[in-house]
Write a protein that holds these residues in place. Structure first.
Motif, short mmCIF file in Angstrom:
data_model
loop_
_atom_site.label_atom_id
_atom_site.label_comp_id
_atom_site.label_asym_id
_atom_site.label_seq_id
_atom_site.Cartn_x
_atom_site.Cartn_y
_atom_site.Cartn_z
N TYR A 44 38.53 29.11 42.25
CA TYR A 44 38.87 30.12 41.27
C TYR A 44 38.90 31.47 41.96
O TYR A 44 38.44 31.60 43.10
CB TYR A 44 37.89 30.12 40.09
N THR A 45 39.46 32.44 41.30
CA THR A 45 39.62 33.76 41.89
C THR A 45 38.85 34.78 41.05
O THR A 45 38.94 34.78 39.83
CB THR A 45 41.10 34.16 41.96
N THR A 46 38.09 35.61 41.74
CA THR A 46 37.44 36.74 41.06
C THR A 46 38.07 38.01 41.62
O THR A 46 38.71 38.00 42.67
CB THR A 46 35.92 36.76 41.34
N GLU A 47 37.89 39.08 40.90
CA GLU A 47 38.46 40.34 41.37
C GLU A 47 37.35 41.38 41.42
O GLU A 47 36.58 41.54 40.48
CB GLU A 47 39.58 40.82 40.45
N ALA A 48 37.25 42.04 42.56
CA ALA A 48 36.26 43.11 42.72
C ALA A 48 36.93 44.24 43.49
O ALA A 48 37.56 44.00 44.53
CB ALA A 48 35.03 42.60 43.47
N ASN A 49 36.80 45.43 43.01
CA ASN A 49 37.38 46.62 43.65
C ASN A 49 38.88 46.45 43.89
O ASN A 49 39.40 46.83 44.94
CB ASN A 49 36.66 46.94 44.96
N GLY A 50 39.57 45.80 42.94
CA GLY A 50 41.02 45.63 43.06
C GLY A 50 41.44 44.58 44.05
O GLY A 50 42.62 44.45 44.36
N LYS A 51 40.50 43.80 44.58
CA LYS A 51 40.83 42.77 45.57
C LYS A 51 40.46 41.39 45.03
O LYS A 51 39.37 41.21 44.48
CB LYS A 51 40.05 43.04 46.87
N ALA A 52 41.39 40.44 45.18
CA ALA A 52 41.15 39.07 44.72
C ALA A 52 40.31 38.32 45.75
O ALA A 52 40.57 38.40 46.95
CB ALA A 52 42.47 38.35 44.49
#
Length: 181
Positions: A44-52
């Protein structure tokens, strides 16, 4: 009835018609029973600080998963899998064995997908796969392992068998050509 209740009811009814799937790796395969042990390959993909950021989900192996045989009108192709092969798996919201074994419709139950109703539906070709060059010149159904071992059933009914040492061509009119390579 509220609008939100209406939408939830529509989604619940439509979920009966959805098939979920995922890619898995063959851990072991029994060609006699056409059952496999698989390791689901999920992420799965998470997003943090605009980065996947992709995250892998560690899953236990799933045992005794039925493997499809391609079947139509008395003709079949039985795949054989090896450890490490990547395969596509389908999840159903009902027991697929029920209609196959007893001739009755599957019970959709509570419309939740379950690994209990998982099926290996076929192998998945890796992204960098290049088919054997000899396949480019062939039409119809090609069953093969590499350039040296192919069975080709052409649209006109001609059957060609090539094992690298000999080439056999069986024509619908009964004519047979055998060539040694």
């Amino acid at each position: 009835m509220s609008f939100s209740k209406f939408i939830l009811d529509v989604i619940a009814r439509q979920s009966e018609k959805i098939e979920q799937g995922f890619i898995a790796e063959i851990v072991s395969f029994d060609k006699k029973t056409m059952r496999a042990e698989i390791k689901p390959l999920l992420e799965y993909t998470t997003e943090a600080n605009g980065k996947a950021n992709k995250k892998t989900i560690e899953t236990p192996n799933v045992e005794n998963v039925p493997c499809e045989i391609l079947y139509a009108g008395g003709y079949y192709i039985r795949p054989v899998y090896q450890k490490g092969d990547k395969v596509n798996c389908a999840l159903k919201s009902s027991n697929i064995s029920k209609p196959l074994d007893s001739g009755i419709r599957a019970d959709t139950g509570d419309n939740r997908f379950s690994l209990s109703y998982c099926t290996v539906t076929g192998g998945v070709v890796p992204k960098n796969f290049t088919p054997p060059a000899a396949w480019d010149a062939k039409d119809g159904l090609i069953i093969g392992k590499d350039d040296l071992l192919t069975i080709n059933i052409q649209d006109d009914g001609t059957l060609e068998i090539d094992n690298g040492d000999a080439f056999i061509k069986l024509r619908p009119n009964g004519r047979i050509n055998i060539l040694n390579n």
